[in-house]
Design a protein around this motif. Structure first.
Motif, mmCIF file in Angstrom:
data_model
loop_
_atom_site.group_PDB
_atom_site.id
_atom_site.type_symbol
_atom_site.label_atom_id
_atom_site.label_comp_id
_atom_site.label_asym_id
_atom_site.label_seq_id
_atom_site.Cartn_x
_atom_site.Cartn_y
_atom_site.Cartn_z
ATOM 1 N N UNK A 185 0.798 -1.149 -0.028
ATOM 2 C CA UNK A 185 0.150 -0.073 0.158
ATOM 3 C C UNK A 185 0.765 1.190 0.054
ATOM 4 N N UNK A 186 0.160 2.399 0.141
ATOM 5 C CA UNK A 186 1.095 3.666 -0.026
ATOM 6 C C UNK A 186 0.098 4.628 0.974
ATOM 7 N N UNK A 187 1.092 5.532 1.573
ATOM 8 C CA UNK A 187 0.584 6.471 2.337
ATOM 9 C C UNK A 187 -0.441 7.484 1.599
ATOM 10 N N UNK A 188 -0.041 8.099 0.746
ATOM 11 C CA UNK A 188 -0.680 9.111 -0.322
ATOM 12 C C UNK A 188 -0.485 8.767 -1.762
ATOM 13 N N UNK A 189 -1.320 9.348 -2.512
ATOM 14 C CA UNK A 189 -1.162 9.533 -3.827
ATOM 15 C C UNK A 189 -1.367 10.627 -4.547
ATOM 16 N N UNK A 190 -0.735 11.218 -5.482
ATOM 17 C CA UNK A 190 -0.782 12.481 -5.964
ATOM 18 C C UNK A 190 -1.142 12.221 -7.356
ATOM 19 N N UNK A 191 -2.362 12.809 -7.825
ATOM 20 C CA UNK A 191 -2.678 12.580 -9.320
ATOM 21 C C UNK A 191 -2.693 13.843 -10.128
#
Length: 189
Positions: free
Chosen positions: A24-30
């Motif tokens: 998993x990941x902490x945050x995503x930036x789109x």
């Protein structure tokens, strides 16, 4: 030479004993840029890629193998996002965390998950957040879900750049950084 071969054999043996963890990941930036014809380009950045424990066990080695085999060298991201034409994908270290980056193009807004009324340049551009199991942190658009249960981000009809940041995993207490494994992997490339 022997060290590289031994490392690869060890990776293969351990991957064959795979325990299903949770990558998993902490945050995503789109971020997306739209061309006048509706095609465009975009980037999704996974900030702080980690492994969640599986029934109290650290399975980060297995999850790192999944990251490399299925995402970096494989096609899981492409399968999950069939409207994206992947141009580049990479993992890297930044600020003491492991990041993943996917750069892509798309043929039209709908392929990137956006909605706009056909044949109407007056309608706003919309992105439905309800299909994501992520929490919106920031956007350059207007999020309609703050005041009511309406998880849509809207931008003016003439907007050409769209961005938003989401939180995927808030509680990091059971997460193990994949950065040390990345550093070892990178040394052996």
């Amino acid at each position: 030479m022997f060290r590289k071969i031994a490392f690869r054999i060890a990776v293969l043996v351990l991957l064959s004993l795979l325990i299903n963890g949770c990558l998993t990941t902490e945050n995503k930036l789109y971020s997306f840029k739209i061309n006048p014809d509706g095609s465009g380009s975009g980037t999704v950045i996974f900030e702080n890629i980690v492994s969640e424990e599986d029934e109290g066990k650290d399975v980060s080695f297995d999850d790192f193998g999944e990251l490399i085999d299925d995402y970096v060298n494989g096609t899981v991201f492409e399968t999950d996002n069939p409207g994206y034409n992947i141009k580049r994908k990479e993992i890297y270290e930044e600020n003491g965390k492991l990041y993943g980056k996917f750069v892509f193009t798309f043929d039209n807004l709908e392929d990137a998950g956006f909605y706009r009324y056909e044949d109407c340049s007056c309608a706003p551009v919309m992105y439905y957040m309800g299909s994501l199991s992520e929490t919106l942190l920031d956007t350059n658009g207007n999020y309609l879900g703050y005041d009511r249960d309406f998880p849509i981000i809207v931008w003016p009809a003439n907007a050409t750049e769209f961005s938003f940041k989401t939180n995927v995993k808030e509680d990091m207490s059971d997460a193990h950084s994949l950065l040390p494994l990345y550093k070892t992997w990178k040394e052996n490339q």
